[in-house]
Write an enzyme that holds these catalytic residues in place. Structure first.
Site, short mmCIF file in Angstrom:
data_model
loop_
_atom_site.label_atom_id
_atom_site.label_comp_id
_atom_site.label_asym_id
_atom_site.label_seq_id
_atom_site.Cartn_x
_atom_site.Cartn_y
_atom_site.Cartn_z
N TYR A 148 0.92 -0.99 0.00
CA TYR A 148 0.09 0.00 -0.01
C TYR A 148 0.95 1.17 -0.01
O TYR A 148 0.65 2.16 -0.96
CB TYR A 148 -0.98 0.01 1.28
N LYS A 152 1.06 4.22 -3.09
CA LYS A 152 0.95 5.57 -2.63
C LYS A 152 1.98 6.40 -3.05
O LYS A 152 2.05 7.72 -3.60
CB LYS A 152 0.65 5.67 -1.07
#
Length: 328
Positions: A148, A152
Site C-alpha cells: 500500500y 501511494k
C-alpha cells in the site's frame, strides 16, 4: 467552481461533500457543481448547487466523474493497507492504474482547451518506514515497508510529473492514521486504532493487536477535512516540483489513547482486550510514529488538537450515526 470527489462514498469523501454543501464555497469561490464518484453511487448531500452521483470503476473512469470545466478533483479512492497487502493485484489495479486513469482524464480536459484542475491526493504515512523512536523531517526519503505504501509513493511521483507536464496541479497529502473513523471497521491495518475508541463507546469489546506503548501518528476527521480543503484552495506556487506534504498530525501511544478514552467515558477502557495479531503488527510497526511537519505549517495547514478533543469530536459528530448504522 466545479468539484469532483473520487471516493465520494467513503467517510472522508462524504464529510468533504457535506462541508462543501454547507459552506457553498471553497476558499473565496462559490461552488457551482459537485460530482461524487465511487464503486457504488455515493449519497448526495442537500446542497445549493447541483450534485451528481456516479458509480463505476476508477480504472475505466467515466467522463462524468471529472466533467469538462472541473476546477478541483479530490482523489480519495483507494484500496486500503491490509487489503492491498493481502490482494496485491487489486491494490495495484486501484491505487496505481486508477491514478493513471485520473491523470489521463485530466490530460483530456487540458487537451480540449481546459485549465489544469487542482488535484488533491490522499497519500499516506505508510509510504515511509521508521522505528518507534523516529521523528521524520520533511525531506525524509520514502522507503515503504508494505505494498500500500509503495503504491501511494508511486502515485505521488506520477502526479508530481503530471503537474510538471501541465496536465493538472497536484497536492499530495500524506495523511496520518485518521481517527476516529465512523461506521464499521474497514480493512485498513490501522483500523484497530479507531476501534479502540469507537467500539468501547458503543459498548462493544475490541481487540488490541499491538503493545500498549506502540506509538502512532494520527489526525482527526475534522482536521483531515480542513487540510484537504486547504490543499484545494492554497497557492501551489511555493511547491515547485515537490508536490507532497506531511500534514501536522499528532503522535500518541495506544496507552495514551486508552487513558483519554477512560477520561471521557469512565469504564469504557474495560472493553479493550489485548490479543496479539502478528500480521497487523508487522504492517503498522514500519509506520513512523512522528513527523516534524514544519513545511506544512509554513503553507498554512492548521495545527492539531489534543487527543482528548479527538475523542470528544467523534462523540459530537459521529457516535450516534455510527450507533444507528451498526444497529441496522
Amino acid at each position: 467552481m466545479k468539484i469532483s470527489i473520487l471516493g465520494g462514498g467513503g467517510f472522508l469523501g462524504r464529510k468533504i461533500a457535506a462541508r462543501l454543501a454547507k459552506d457553498g464555497a471553497l476558499g473565496d469561490r462559490a461552488v457551482t457543481a459537485l460530482a461524487l464518484f465511487d464503486v457504488a453511487a455515493p449519497p448526495k448531500p442537500e446542497a445549493p448547487f447541483p450534485v451528481a452521483s456516479i458509480a463505476g470503476d476508477i480504472v475505466e473512469l467515466p467522463e462524468a466523474a471529472i466533467p469538462a470545466g472541473t476546477d478541483v478533483v479530490f482523489h480519495l479512492a483507494a484500496v486500503v493497507s491490509a487489503q492491498a497487502e493481502a490482494d496485491y493485484d487489486l491494490g495495484r489495479r486501484v491505487n496505481l492504474r486508477g491514478t493513471d486513469a485520473v491523470v489521463d482524464r485530466c490530460r483530456a480536459l487540458v487537451a480540449a482547451g481546459g485549465k489544469p484542475p487542482r488535484l488533491v491526493f490522499t497519500s499516506s504515512v505508510a509510504s515511509f518506514s521508521a522505528g518507534q523512536d523516529s521523528v521524520l523531517p520533511d525531506n525524509t526519503r520514502q522507503v515503504p515497508g508494505n505494498s500500500y505504501g509503495a503504491q501511494k509513493a508511486a502515485a505521488e511521483l506520477i502526479l508530481a510529473d503530471a503537474s510538471r507536464r501541465g496536465f493538472l496541479d497536484a497536492v499530495s497529502l500524506r495523511l496520518p492514521t485518521v481517527i476516529v473513523r465512523p461506521g464499521k471497521p474497514n480493512k485498513a491495518a490501522s483500523s484497530f486504532v479507531s476501534a479502540l475508541v469507537r467500539e468501547p463507546l458503543l459498548g462493544l469489546d475490541t481487540e488490541l493487536p499491538v503493545a500498549d506503548d506502540f506509538a502512532i501518528w494520527v489526525c482527526s476527521p475534522r482536521r483531515a477535512v480542513d487540510w484537504l480543503l486547504h490543499a484545494a484552495a492554497m497557492d501551489t506556487g511555493k511547491l515547485g516540483l515537490d508536490r507532497s506534504i506531511d500534514p501536522p498530525g499528532i503522535s500518541t501511544t495506544v496507552a495514551h489513547l486508552i487513558q483519554a478514552l477512560e477520561e471521557v467515558a469512565p469504564g469504557a477502557a474495560a472493553h479493550v482486550k489485548r490479543v496479539e495479531d502478528k500480521a497487523i503488527a508487522a504492517i503498522v510497526s514500519t509506520w513512523p510514529p512522528a513527523f516534524e511537519a514544519l513545511h506544512a505549517r509554513t503553507l498554512g495547514f492548521s495545527a492539531h488538537e489534543p487527543v482528548l478533543e479527538v475523542i470528544r469530536a467523534f462523540i459530537a459528530d459521529d457516535l450516534e450515526a455510527t450507533r444507528a448504522e451498526r444497529a441496522s
